[in-house]
Design an enzyme around this catalytic site. Structure first.
Site, PDB file in Angstrom:
ATOM      1  N   GLU A  46       5.471  27.357 -10.380  1.00 41.12           N
ATOM      2  CA  GLU A  46       6.910  27.119 -10.273  1.00 41.12           C
ATOM      3  C   GLU A  46       7.334  27.154  -8.798  1.00 41.12           C
ATOM      4  O   GLU A  46       6.914  28.041  -8.039  1.00 41.12           O
ATOM      5  CB  GLU A  46       7.632  28.217 -11.058  1.00 41.12           C
ATOM      6  CG  GLU A  46       9.141  28.168 -11.037  1.00 41.12           C
ATOM      7  CD  GLU A  46       9.757  29.311 -11.834  1.00 41.12           C
ATOM      8  OE1 GLU A  46      10.966  29.250 -12.108  1.00 41.12           O
ATOM      9  OE2 GLU A  46       9.010  30.260 -12.196  1.00 41.12           O
TER      10      GLU A  46
ATOM     11  N   LYS B 186      13.971  23.126 -15.543  1.00 41.05           N
ATOM     12  CA  LYS B 186      13.907  24.384 -16.293  1.00 41.05           C
ATOM     13  C   LYS B 186      15.200  24.572 -17.066  1.00 41.05           C
ATOM     14  O   LYS B 186      16.294  24.340 -16.550  1.00 41.05           O
ATOM     15  CB  LYS B 186      13.697  25.539 -15.304  1.00 41.05           C
ATOM     16  CG  LYS B 186      13.499  26.918 -15.929  1.00 41.05           C
ATOM     17  CD  LYS B 186      13.172  27.928 -14.833  1.00 41.05           C
ATOM     18  CE  LYS B 186      12.889  29.310 -15.382  1.00 41.05           C
ATOM     19  NZ  LYS B 186      12.533  30.262 -14.295  1.00 41.05           N
TER      20      LYS B 186
ATOM     21  N   CYS C  44       8.252  28.749 -16.642  1.00 43.65           N
ATOM     22  CA  CYS C  44       8.335  30.208 -16.692  1.00 43.65           C
ATOM     23  C   CYS C  44       9.134  30.748 -17.870  1.00 43.65           C
ATOM     24  O   CYS C  44       8.642  30.819 -18.989  1.00 43.65           O
ATOM     25  CB  CYS C  44       8.889  30.736 -15.365  1.00 43.65           C
ATOM     26  SG  CYS C  44       8.453  32.481 -15.080  1.00 43.65           S
TER      27      CYS C  44
END
Length: 681
Positions: free
Chosen positions: A52, A121, A177
């Site tokens: 990330e 994300k 994540c």
């Protein structure tokens, strides 16, 4: 493609990479990523995952919103796109990007000089040490978007799947994540939409015990989604102002770990493994509830856009980066083997206990030859009687010598029956067999040494006939002894032989596992020492039906010389029964599993003298025997098999359970595929 290429057999090589981070220096980070990407290319990797915000660094806080950094990230992406032109892997790289006036934490998909797409994300942690909403907007609601980076445009949104046109089943999805830590991760819907390789770009900081949680989440997501799951977390070089990083990378497939790197690396490293796309497809095909769930969530799972690309994978042999167990029914791990033996034995015992309780019958009738199968059935019966509080004398065990019975097996049978305290008797079938052969005008009755199938089955049939009539006479049930491997190969006598009984505890246990079960029973002291010693002697005996008299060289009739080595045939059975693989793929896997005695682990206790390798020609020839017997003519025996418990996750052959097939099928298409696709050497 070469027969030995993994890309011919439904595999895709994937890598989860972590690189040395230089905080707020996208050019330096791009150079590190490119170096790793080139290493992945040299390894013939199809998908390479990076952490990330790998281009900027994760722990740089408000520097993420500085124009110079944003500009430098965009330039770094353009540089990576250009530099990737000659590289094979699909690159998934973390980067902060501007879109529609907000900054997003994204996964950038790059392949062979093209910007394929950008995935934002969706779930931004804003608790404890995390403060992502200060800099980023959630990607939720950006479906269907398009982003421009320099002169390049690409799809933008969480609704993207990346599908290889020339590698069936390779469909990639990226999430970032925290997306994995929520109750319904985006990858779940992506899997329902067809994604097989789920990738997580992470910058999860490390605290005590957190790595186990990550591993659990990734492993369970791969199992639940019937997919591969790649995880890559930030490591060396990230700012340690308030946090620390361990660079955890791992690869899972359908609940099993394929690869994992050491944590806390000094520099870049990668986990690399070959994902079996055929296996995932077959699992989804068999587990109908997977598609039921897709239809239940149809609106969410159906909203994905597919971005196609051509992998142009190498056609050469690049090895196989995964463990292919020689004995798929028998784990090489000592701890796992211990658990499997404990469970298998107790499944068999529990099945028999329930059958005896349900029938109200307290007597068992069993034929004991001194071979593996009847030995194991007898020690299962003894424990079942113990569990029921019934005397072992209620087991009426008969050794029934025939024309080929050796003194060694007969002696072992008597030793075992006596040591277990069962009611042991000997019933010589030779007089009755001679009479039957005489009545049939068989050449053997005239003194000729004709040992044909009739000669053999007269003995097998008489044994079963006696057992059933003895069960009538003593108000008992006949306990079957034939195993899963024999049922698969049709190596059993239909109706009046080891195919038939009132209840068969061994029907779900392959020959390779039975040997270890007997060894486990002896080693763990389930019975007294004399029983354990006898079990050890039986394990050393040649596998033989002992229906034909030994020759002048005293050699016993060998089952494996006819039907093939059970080690290899159980390997073939597993991949046919569990996954329905093509013969060519099974042969490919067998080459990797059985090519070298010294390569790979053997189960604990496996005799050194029995460890061997098989050449490509042997693998092909015995696979042909398996296909001909399994598909060609033995199904009618399985269609009429008696009750017995399923034991292994590899499957059973019960017509009421795992395997339903017509008794009048044929093996033509399997044999043709073998002949067409598998080279002799």
């Amino acid at each position: 493609m070469s027969f030995t290429s993994i890309y011919r057999h439904g595999f895709a090589r994937v890598a989860a990479c972590t690189t040395r981070c230089t905080p707020a220096d996208p050019a330096a980070n791009a150079a590190a990523i490119l170096e790793a990407a080139r290493a992945c290319h040299d390894k013939s990797v199809a998908v390479a995952l990076f952490p990330e915000l790998a281009l900027s660094g994760y722990a740089i806080d408000d520097l993420l919103m500085q124009d110079p950094l944003i500009d430098a990230v965009e330039q770094a992406i353009l540089d990576l796109v250009q530099a990737s032109a000659g590289l094979m892997p699909l690159l998934l790289v973390g980067a902060p990007l501007l879109y529609d006036g907000r900054l997003y934490n994204t996964a950038v998909a790059i392949h062979r000089g093209e910007l394929l797409g950008v995935v934002p994300k969706q779930h931004l942690p804003n608790y404890r040490e995390f403060y992502e909403r200060r800099q980023f907007a959630s990607g939720t609601g950006t479906d269907g978007g398009t982003i421009r980076i320099g002169d390049l445009t690409a799809p933008f949104g969480p609704d993207l799947l990346f599908s290889a046109e020339d590698q069936p089943g390779l469909v990639v999805h990226a999430e970032i994540c925290e997306d994995l830590w929520v109750p319904a991760p985006p990858s779940t819907m992506a899997a329902l939409a067809g994604a097989t390789v789920l990738a997580n770009l992470s910058a999860s900081n490390i605290t005590i015990g957190k790595s186990d949680t990550r591993r659990l989440l990734a492993k369970s997501q791969s199992a639940r989604c019937l997919a591969a799951y790649l995880y890559s977390s930030a490591g060396t070089g990230e700012s340690t102002t308030d946090l620390a990083w361990d660079g955890q990378t791992s690869i899972f497939e359908n609940g099993e770990m394929l690869a994992e790197t050491d944590r806390f690396p000094d520099g870049a490293q990668m986990a690399v493994a070959d994902v079996d796309l055929d296996l995932l497809r077959q699992e989804r095909l068999r587990q109908g509830t997977f598609d039921d769930n897709r239809r239940l969530h149809g609106s969410a799972a159906g909203g994905f856009r597919t971005v196609a690309f051509r992998l142009d994978a190498t056609e050469e042999d690049v090895g196989l980066l995964r463990v292919v167990p020689r004995l798929p029914f028998v784990p090489a791990s000592t701890e796992r083997l211990e658990q499997d033996c404990y469970e298998a034995y107790n499944i068999q015992v529990a099945g028999l206990v329930q059958r005896l309780r349900a029938t109200g019958i307290g007597k068992l009738v069993i034929g004991v030859s001194g071979g593996l199968d009847s030995t194991h059935a007898l020690i299962v019966a003894a424990r079942a009687m113990d569990r029921l509080g019934l005397p072992r004398s209620g087991i009426l065990a008969y050794t029934m010598p025939g024309f080929g019975t050796s003194e060694g097996t007969k002696s072992n049978a008597w030793r075992l029956m006596t040591a277990l305290g069962v009611t042991a008797q000997e019933l010589d079938i030779r007089p009755a067999a001679n009479q039957m052969l005489k009545d049939m005008d068989h050449p053997f009755a005239r003194g000729e040494a004709v040992y044909d199938i009739t000669f053999e089955n007269v003995q097998a049939g008489l044994r079963t006939d006696y057992l059933f009539r003895l069960a009538n006479h003593h108000n008992g049930i006949v306990l079957g002894t034939g195993d899963l491997s024999e049922l698969a190969l049709g190596w059993c006598t239909y109706g009046v032989g080891d195919q038939m009984s009132h209840y068969n505890v061994n029907a779900g246990v392959p020959k390779t596992l039975i040997q270890h079960l007997i060894r486990w029973v002896g080693r763990t002291g389930q019975f007294q020492q004399e029983v354990s010693e006898t079990l050890d002697a039986i394990l050393k005996t040649e596998i033989s039906p002992e229906l034909v008299p030994a020759g002048s060289d005293k050699a016993l009739q060998s089952s494996e010389s006819v039907v093939g080595p059970y080690d290899l045939q159980d390997f073939n059975l597993f991949y046919v029964l569990r996954y329905g693989f093509r013969p060519s793929k099974i042969a490919f896997l067998a080459r990797h599993a059985w090519a070298d005695v010294e390569k790979g682990d053997w189960p604990e206790g496996y005799p050194l003298e029995k460890r061997r390798a098989y050449s490509p020609a042997e693998i092909r020839d015995w696979l042909r025997v398996f296909l001909r017997r399994f598909f060609g003519f033995s199904q009618f025996k399985r269609s009429a098999m008696p009750n017995g418990p399923k034991v292994t996750a590899g499957g059973s052959l019960s017509p009421r359970g795992d395997w339903r097939a017509p008794s009048d099928g044929n093996a033509r298409i399997w044999l043709e595929e073998l002949e067409r696709e598998v080279p002799a050497e």
